[in-house]
Design a protein around this motif. Structure first.
Motif, mmCIF file in Angstrom:
data_model
loop_
_atom_site.group_PDB
_atom_site.id
_atom_site.type_symbol
_atom_site.label_atom_id
_atom_site.label_comp_id
_atom_site.label_asym_id
_atom_site.label_seq_id
_atom_site.Cartn_x
_atom_site.Cartn_y
_atom_site.Cartn_z
ATOM 1 N N PRO A 11 0.834 -1.211 0.000
ATOM 2 C CA PRO A 11 0.000 0.000 0.000
ATOM 3 C C PRO A 11 0.864 1.255 0.000
ATOM 4 O O PRO A 11 1.996 1.265 0.469
ATOM 5 N N LEU A 12 0.316 2.323 -0.534
ATOM 6 C CA LEU A 12 0.991 3.608 -0.511
ATOM 7 C C LEU A 12 1.041 4.149 0.913
ATOM 8 O O LEU A 12 0.124 3.925 1.724
ATOM 9 N N ASN A 727 -1.386 7.520 -11.417
ATOM 10 C CA ASN A 727 -2.338 8.392 -10.714
ATOM 11 C C ASN A 727 -1.909 8.695 -9.288
ATOM 12 O O ASN A 727 -2.595 9.450 -8.587
ATOM 13 N N ALA A 728 -0.795 8.134 -8.839
ATOM 14 C CA ALA A 728 -0.382 8.356 -7.453
ATOM 15 C C ALA A 728 -0.113 9.829 -7.185
ATOM 16 O O ALA A 728 -0.376 10.346 -6.101
ATOM 17 N N CYS A 741 -6.152 5.115 6.238
ATOM 18 C CA CYS A 741 -4.968 4.472 5.652
ATOM 19 C C CYS A 741 -3.785 4.540 6.618
ATOM 20 O O CYS A 741 -2.993 3.594 6.731
ATOM 21 N N ARG A 742 -3.657 5.654 7.320
ATOM 22 C CA ARG A 742 -2.559 5.781 8.290
ATOM 23 C C ARG A 742 -2.719 4.780 9.422
ATOM 24 O O ARG A 742 -1.723 4.233 9.928
ATOM 25 N N ALA A 747 -6.478 0.786 2.505
ATOM 26 C CA ALA A 747 -5.205 0.794 1.783
ATOM 27 C C ALA A 747 -5.422 1.238 0.340
ATOM 28 O O ALA A 747 -6.462 0.952 -0.261
ATOM 29 N N ILE A 748 -4.422 1.942 -0.177
ATOM 30 C CA ILE A 748 -4.400 2.346 -1.582
ATOM 31 C C ILE A 748 -3.183 1.697 -2.224
ATOM 32 O O ILE A 748 -2.048 1.904 -1.771
ATOM 33 N N HIS A 749 -3.429 0.897 -3.258
ATOM 34 C CA HIS A 749 -2.356 0.209 -3.963
ATOM 35 C C HIS A 749 -2.207 0.827 -5.346
ATOM 36 O O HIS A 749 -3.204 1.026 -6.054
ATOM 37 N N ALA A 750 -0.973 1.119 -5.723
ATOM 38 C CA ALA A 750 -0.688 1.649 -7.052
ATOM 39 C C ALA A 750 0.007 0.569 -7.872
ATOM 40 O O ALA A 750 1.017 0.003 -7.446
#
Length: 812
Positions: A11-12, A727-728, A741-742, A747-750
């Motif tokens: 995850p980012l 797009n990140a 997310c923190r 979660a954000i996955h790129a």
């Protein structure tokens, strides 16, 4: 089921999900001291174009400014044009006067800036003075005595002619009689008329002699009567010359004073001389009732004289004007643009005069700058064509719209054209300009300068501070509650969100100022001197809520299970795609359930959305790209034996764009590999024929749409969204998403490739080809390839079976 730690990209970091603005960078920018032209300073491309258009005097270098309406480009244009016009010489005044030679064509006269009102007042004073002075002279005792002498002289001549003729007739034995039918001649004897019966008793010779004498007298009488009109004409001419001689003394005295005030203007001097000659020739207009008093509203005494000798100040420059005029025309109708001739009703008819000529925007801006909105200009009948004619001919011709429309109009005027020298600035949307450039070849001839205003700029500390100053200046102009640096920082972050890029800022002062004003109102209601970050955040939330009725209805339908979207578990051939809806300017993300089904065959991929005409061309293109990807990766040496179907479940409106093609590919590969996909992940992104994931729009809204659904159902810690790695840099997510997310609850996955997305969704390695040309054992790609080969074998077997059946002999 969460994937193993080594499957797919991690995850980012929460710091990459939202780029914050340091309030310290903005300290001191909220004092409202930003210069008015700072917005233009942030537009170097447009500023250079405006400098060219405003600086050159060459014809045709008018400006067409394009950009979004919210960028307030009109204000920037007005500020730049006022700056360019400041210090330039003020243009001339213009007046319309009566044309004595052709009354239907009023004469246009030019005067130096600011002198037209004085000229008009001087002419009014001239008329008033002559209205009092001329009757006093012409009706005075001395003048009337001289006039009486002339009339008596001419009257005596007529009497003498009649008396001489009468005496001669009497001497010749003939009498001249006055009858109701005129004059008659009869025989007379001893001074008495001979009755007809007595005349009949005369000897024939005597009667014939009398007849000859009467005939001669009749001829002389006829000549005498003919001389009477000539005598009367001579009398009138003598009286007129006497009146003019007396009037010239008064007229010359008054006109000389007028000439002295405008002796430096030859054109005005010539017209004043024409006025003097006309006054002398039409003295009757200054005596008694004015025969033209009803030609203008009010019907005041002397109105006809003002109509004939007055001046219509068409345009004049204010004495305190600083440079050339900058005029904005908000309603560019034909009359408002090029001027018009008004009419008034009199005795059932419409009449007009040169005093009813009204100036248009071209007249008021002549010598300076005219700003016009492109949409208003192009939607008004005849206005665009009239503007082009004026620019081509270099003159302003007042035209009657009724003539263009083919309507039978009233009697109107044809005022003299006025020379045109100005800079026209048209502003509007880009779409209008591009459409006009395609349809009107004259555009480049008249608008050689294109000023293209950007709606975004690079996000640097300097630009952040400049944007904050612009917002603060807008608040000061509105006398609104000021905003603290922390609040300005939140507005700058919102500008990045509007731009759709964490590294850019939206140059749209209008919506940013609106947010600041609303935040200020909340601060004022709470008794706070300055609005802070909390007030700005509350204002943004309130704005979203006001426009979120449709979004809330769809969200409630999903929570209630009416719209089926799963956020836990795993399913084969099913994936959560993401789309963006825009309703009335409010954009929001919406999860969509995408499913795929496969079987052996040769029809390829069937796009159900396209088959039912709900899919747009871009979406259909994305599906066709999937066919190219499958063929290139899994059917390199044999035909692709596949019949598959793709559909957006519970979609009742059109589907457009290719941002779901990666999700569709994953659903299709899941159905082929018979591997379930995680439903706690949603995915967005387009894919090319090589399997590379490409950037899409609306990434923030899409992530937040899925997050809101997961948060409403309860965050599990495994949920998240897969986005293209390109797009990140665009991420400017809402604070609650960043916080989740923190904390590890979302979660954000790129991802850069479809294989990375597939690994995240399946928990299995996507697999690469080994040296032997086969995919790695246990990988998703291996399963897909094996399944497709089985489909191909089945298809070959069916083909042989069909061929054998066709060759088998039939029984008789």
């Amino acid at each position: 089921m969460p994937p193993p730690e080594d499957i797919g990209p991690p995850p980012l970091d929460a710091a990459a999900l939202r780029r914050a603005t340091d309030p310290a960078v903005l300290d001191g920018t909220g004092d409202g001291t930003a210069p008015e032209a700072e917005r233009l300073a942030l537009q170097p491309r447009a500023a250079a174009a405006l400098a060219l258009g405003a600086g050159t005097a060459a014809r045709g270098f008018n400006i067409f400014a394009i950009g979004p309406a919210a960028a307030r480009i009109k204000d920037s244009l007005a500020a730049r044009m006022r700056e360019a016009a400041r210090g330039r010489p003020r243009p001339d005044d213009w007046v319309y006067m009566h044309n004595f030679a052709a009354p239907h064509r009023p004469t246009a006269l030019r005067l130096p800036a600011g002198r037209a009102p004085a000229f008009a007042k001087a002419l009014e004073a001239l008329v008033e003075d002559l209205r009092g002075g001329l009757p006093a002279v012409l009706e005075g005792e001395d003048h009337q005595r001289r006039r009486g002498a002339i009339e008596a002289t001419f009257h005596g001549r007529a009497e003498q002619a009649f008396q001489a003729l009468g005496e001669k007739a009497t001497k010749d034995g003939v009498a001249i009689l006055r009858t109701p039918m005129g004059f008659a001649v009869a025989p007379a004897r001893d001074g008495k008329v001979v009755p007809p019966e007595d005349f009949a008793g005369w000897p024939e010779a005597e009667r014939e002699a009398a007849r000859q004498v009467m005939s001669a007298v009749e001829k002389e009488l006829e000549e005498t009567l003919r001389s009477i009109p000539r005598l009367e004409k001579d009398r009138r001419e003598a009286v007129r010359q006497l009146d003019q001689e007396a009037a010239r003394i008064v007229v010359d005295q008054e006109v000389e004073e007028l000439l002295a005030a405008f002796a430096d203007l030859p054109e005005i001097v010539r017209h004043i001389a024409t006025i003097r000659a006309d006054i002398v020739e039409n003295l009757h207009m200054f005596l008694g009732e004015d025969p033209e008093a009803e030609t203008v509203p009010g019907n005041a005494q002397g109105a006809g004289l003002r109509e004939r000798y007055g001046a219509n100040v068409l345009v004049t420059q204010a004495p305190d004007a600083d440079g050339a005029p900058v005029v904005e025309e908000t309603n560019p109708t034909l009359g408002n643009l090029i001027g018009r001739v008004e009419h008034v009703a009199r005795q059932g008819a419409l009449v007009t005069s040169f005093r009813l000529i009204k100036a248009g925007a071209l007249h008021r801006a002549n010598g300076g700058v005219l700003l016009i909105d492109a949409r208003g200009l192009l939607t008004e009948p005849f206005s665009w064509a009239a503007l082009k004619r004026a620019l081509s001919g270099g003159r302003i011709v007042i035209e009657d719209m009724q003539r263009f429309a083919g309507m039978a109009g009233t009697v109107s005027l044809e005022p003299d054209p006025i020379p045109l020298d100005l800079r026209v600035v048209v502003h509007g949307d880009r779409s209008l300009y591009y459409l006009l450039a395609e349809l009107d070849p004259d555009l480049d001839q008249h608008f050689k300068v294109l000023a293209d205003f950007d709606e975004v700029m690079e996000r640097t500390p300097q630009n952040e501070a400049a944007l904050a100053r612009i917002v603060a200046a807008g608040l000061e102009a509105e006398a609104a509650t000021p905003i603290a640096p922390a609040g300005l920082a939140r507005i700058v972050e919102h500008a990045a969100r509007i731009a759709g890029d964490a590294g850019r800022l939206a140059l749209l002062p209008e919506p940013l100022r609106d947010v600041a004003i609303e935040a200020g109102e909340r601060a004022r209601a709470a008794g706070i001197a300055q609005a802070g970050a909390a007030e700005v955040e509350a204002a943004l939330a309130a704005r979203r809520h006001r426009a979120a009725r449709v979004q809330e209805r769809l969200h409630a339908a999903t929570i209630d299970g009416v719209l089926r979207i799963e956020t836990t578990g795993a399913r084969e051939g099913q994936v959560n795609g993401l789309s963006v809806l825009d309703v009335g300017g409010h954009a929001f993300g919406r999860p969509s359930r995408i499913t795929a089904r496969v079987r052996p065959g040769g029809a390829g991929i069937v796009d159900i959305e396209r088959e039912v005409e709900l899919g747009g061309p871009l979406h259909s293109k994305g599906v066709l790209i999937l066919s190219g990807f499958l063929s290139a990766r899994y059917a390199r040496e044999e035909p692709l034996s596949l019949q598959a179907s793709l559909v957006f479940e519970q979609s009742y409106s059109g589907v457009e764009g290719d941002s779901a093609s990666c999700a569709e590919l994953c659903a299709l590969l899941s159905a082929l590999a018979e591997v379930p996909l995680r439903q706690d992940l949603a995915i967005t992104g387009s894919v090319d024929q090589q399997g590379l994931v490409q950037a899409i729009g609306g990434v923030n809204e899409k992530i937040e749409g899925f997050f809101d659904l997961c948060a409403a159902r309860g965050l599990t810690g495994t949920q998240g969204v897969i986005i293209p790695s390109a797009n990140a840099r665009h991420l400017m997510l809402a604070p609650d998403v960043v916080a989740a997310c923190r904390d590890g609850r979302f979660a954000i996955h790129a991802v850069a490739t479809a294989d990375e997305a597939l690994a995240l969704l399946t928990g299995l390695p996507a697999g690469a080809r080994l040296d032997d040309g086969a995919f790695a054992e246990g990988s998703v790609n291996r399963r897909v390839e094996v399944r497709l080969r089985r489909f191909a074998a089945l298809r070959r077997r069916w083909a042989r079976s069909d061929e054998a059946t066709a060759l088998r002999p039939t029984k008789p």
